[in-house]
Design a protein around this motif. Sequence first.
Motif, mmCIF file in Angstrom:
data_model
loop_
_atom_site.group_PDB
_atom_site.id
_atom_site.type_symbol
_atom_site.label_atom_id
_atom_site.label_comp_id
_atom_site.label_asym_id
_atom_site.label_seq_id
_atom_site.Cartn_x
_atom_site.Cartn_y
_atom_site.Cartn_z
ATOM 1 N N HIS A 1 2.847 -22.609 38.808
ATOM 2 C CA HIS A 1 2.133 -23.224 39.926
ATOM 3 C C HIS A 1 3.103 -23.890 40.899
ATOM 4 O O HIS A 1 2.684 -24.616 41.769
ATOM 5 N N LYS A 2 4.394 -23.636 40.718
ATOM 6 C CA LYS A 2 5.402 -24.263 41.562
ATOM 7 C C LYS A 2 5.606 -23.462 42.835
ATOM 8 O O LYS A 2 5.504 -22.247 42.834
ATOM 9 N N LYS A 3 5.934 -24.154 43.884
ATOM 10 C CA LYS A 3 6.231 -23.492 45.152
ATOM 11 C C LYS A 3 7.684 -23.033 45.196
ATOM 12 O O LYS A 3 8.034 -22.122 45.913
ATOM 13 N N GLU A 4 8.544 -23.694 44.426
ATOM 14 C CA GLU A 4 9.953 -23.333 44.424
ATOM 15 C C GLU A 4 10.177 -22.096 43.563
ATOM 16 O O GLU A 4 9.464 -21.863 42.589
ATOM 17 N N PRO A 5 11.164 -21.295 43.926
ATOM 18 C CA PRO A 5 11.413 -20.079 43.133
ATOM 19 C C PRO A 5 11.914 -20.423 41.727
ATOM 20 O O PRO A 5 12.708 -21.342 41.558
ATOM 21 N N THR A 6 11.400 -19.703 40.763
ATOM 22 C CA THR A 6 11.821 -19.880 39.375
ATOM 23 C C THR A 6 12.253 -18.536 38.826
ATOM 24 O O THR A 6 11.938 -17.494 39.376
ATOM 25 N N THR A 7 12.959 -18.588 37.722
ATOM 26 C CA THR A 7 13.332 -17.333 37.079
ATOM 27 C C THR A 7 12.113 -16.786 36.337
ATOM 28 O O THR A 7 11.240 -17.528 35.905
ATOM 29 N N VAL A 8 12.088 -15.499 36.215
ATOM 30 C CA VAL A 8 10.961 -14.816 35.579
ATOM 31 C C VAL A 8 11.428 -14.270 34.229
ATOM 32 O O VAL A 8 12.412 -13.535 34.171
ATOM 33 N N PRO A 9 10.723 -14.596 33.150
ATOM 34 C CA PRO A 9 11.066 -14.013 31.847
ATOM 35 C C PRO A 9 10.539 -12.579 31.756
ATOM 36 O O PRO A 9 9.624 -12.281 30.987
ATOM 37 N N LEU A 10 11.132 -11.693 32.553
ATOM 38 C CA LEU A 10 10.610 -10.333 32.693
ATOM 39 C C LEU A 10 10.617 -9.574 31.373
ATOM 40 O O LEU A 10 9.630 -8.925 31.019
ATOM 41 N N ALA A 11 11.719 -9.638 30.637
ATOM 42 C CA ALA A 11 11.771 -8.934 29.351
ATOM 43 C C ALA A 11 10.708 -9.482 28.397
ATOM 44 O O ALA A 11 10.112 -8.730 27.622
ATOM 45 N N GLY A 12 10.453 -10.780 28.460
ATOM 46 C CA GLY A 12 9.426 -11.377 27.613
ATOM 47 C C GLY A 12 8.039 -10.908 27.973
ATOM 48 O O GLY A 12 7.248 -10.544 27.103
ATOM 49 N N PHE B 1 9.696 -11.728 19.082
ATOM 50 C CA PHE B 1 10.940 -12.503 19.157
ATOM 51 C C PHE B 1 11.496 -12.522 20.578
ATOM 52 O O PHE B 1 11.940 -13.557 21.073
ATOM 53 N N VAL B 2 11.478 -11.372 21.234
ATOM 54 C CA VAL B 2 11.969 -11.294 22.613
ATOM 55 C C VAL B 2 11.116 -12.178 23.521
ATOM 56 O O VAL B 2 11.650 -12.936 24.348
ATOM 57 N N LEU B 3 9.805 -12.100 23.365
ATOM 58 C CA LEU B 3 8.901 -12.931 24.156
ATOM 59 C C LEU B 3 9.194 -14.414 23.941
ATOM 60 O O LEU B 3 9.350 -15.174 24.907
ATOM 61 N N TYR B 4 9.308 -14.819 22.690
ATOM 62 C CA TYR B 4 9.562 -16.229 22.375
ATOM 63 C C TYR B 4 10.894 -16.702 22.949
ATOM 64 O O TYR B 4 10.962 -17.754 23.594
ATOM 65 N N GLN B 5 11.954 -15.932 22.713
ATOM 66 C CA GLN B 5 13.274 -16.346 23.184
ATOM 67 C C GLN B 5 13.356 -16.362 24.699
ATOM 68 O O GLN B 5 13.981 -17.251 25.279
ATOM 69 N N ASP B 6 12.732 -15.403 25.354
ATOM 70 C CA ASP B 6 12.792 -15.350 26.809
ATOM 71 C C ASP B 6 12.026 -16.526 27.423
ATOM 72 O O ASP B 6 12.442 -17.080 28.438
ATOM 73 N N PHE B 7 10.921 -16.908 26.824
ATOM 74 C CA PHE B 7 10.184 -18.067 27.322
ATOM 75 C C PHE B 7 10.916 -19.365 27.013
ATOM 76 O O PHE B 7 10.939 -20.280 27.832
ATOM 77 N N LYS B 8 11.493 -19.432 25.826
ATOM 78 C CA LYS B 8 12.130 -20.673 25.384
ATOM 79 C C LYS B 8 13.377 -20.992 26.197
ATOM 80 O O LYS B 8 13.549 -22.108 26.678
ATOM 81 N N SER B 9 14.267 -20.029 26.354
ATOM 82 C CA SER B 9 15.565 -20.338 26.957
ATOM 83 C C SER B 9 16.020 -19.335 28.008
ATOM 84 O O SER B 9 17.130 -19.463 28.507
ATOM 85 N N GLY C 1 18.277 -10.016 35.516
ATOM 86 C CA GLY C 1 19.212 -10.383 34.459
ATOM 87 C C GLY C 1 19.685 -9.178 33.670
ATOM 88 O O GLY C 1 19.022 -8.132 33.628
ATOM 89 N N ILE C 2 20.815 -9.342 33.021
ATOM 90 C CA ILE C 2 21.368 -8.253 32.197
ATOM 91 C C ILE C 2 20.434 -7.956 31.022
ATOM 92 O O ILE C 2 20.299 -6.809 30.598
ATOM 93 N N GLY C 3 19.742 -8.977 30.528
ATOM 94 C CA GLY C 3 18.778 -8.754 29.446
ATOM 95 C C GLY C 3 17.613 -7.882 29.881
ATOM 96 O O GLY C 3 17.137 -7.047 29.122
ATOM 97 N N ASP C 4 17.181 -8.081 31.124
ATOM 98 C CA ASP C 4 16.102 -7.248 31.652
ATOM 99 C C ASP C 4 16.555 -5.798 31.770
ATOM 100 O O ASP C 4 15.817 -4.874 31.418
ATOM 101 N N VAL C 5 17.776 -5.590 32.241
ATOM 102 C CA VAL C 5 18.312 -4.230 32.365
ATOM 103 C C VAL C 5 18.441 -3.590 30.981
ATOM 104 O O VAL C 5 18.089 -2.422 30.792
#
Length: 158
Positions: free
Chosen positions: A123-134, A14-22, A84-88
């Motif tokens: 594959h993007k050159k621009e910085p993106t957020t990382v779903p670390l908890a996921g 569930f954590v993986l799915y939610q972190d990837f989804k939103s 993110g606070i979720g990662d912490v």
Amino acid sequence: MWYLKFILIIVFAFVLYQDFKSRMVYWFLYPIIGILAFKIQIDVLPLSIALLNFVFNLLFIGFLLGVSLLYTKFKKLDFKNTIGIGDVLFFIFIAASFSIVSFWVLFVFSLIFSLTLHLILTHKKEPTTVPLAGYMSLFFGVVYAASFGFSDTFLYAY
């Protein structure tokens, strides 16, 4: 105890799915992870040892977050934009999972796994957020799934 691991793997999914989804995860999933992981640990170890493991693992997490905070201050970044606070919350509650050495090794390898997986999937050159908890949920889910086929006492003994 197998059913607790199974439920824990589902919560990780569930954590993986939610972190990837939103990039947002329901907050109550983190305490569920902590409670289930701690219950699995105290089925193997005495409560006093499990609590000692949890305290040392929390100190390790605190040290890593402190170093991260110092780094962001040195680089003049906003700490809120770096993690993110979720990662912490995930870090805090996953600290209840294993013995000290096992947790430290698994935690570091989960961070390396997360970085590698993120670099492969983006594959993007621009910085993106990382779903670390996921990503870390995927890693720890695989660890718990592998423990079904093997004796997992080594995860709690050292």
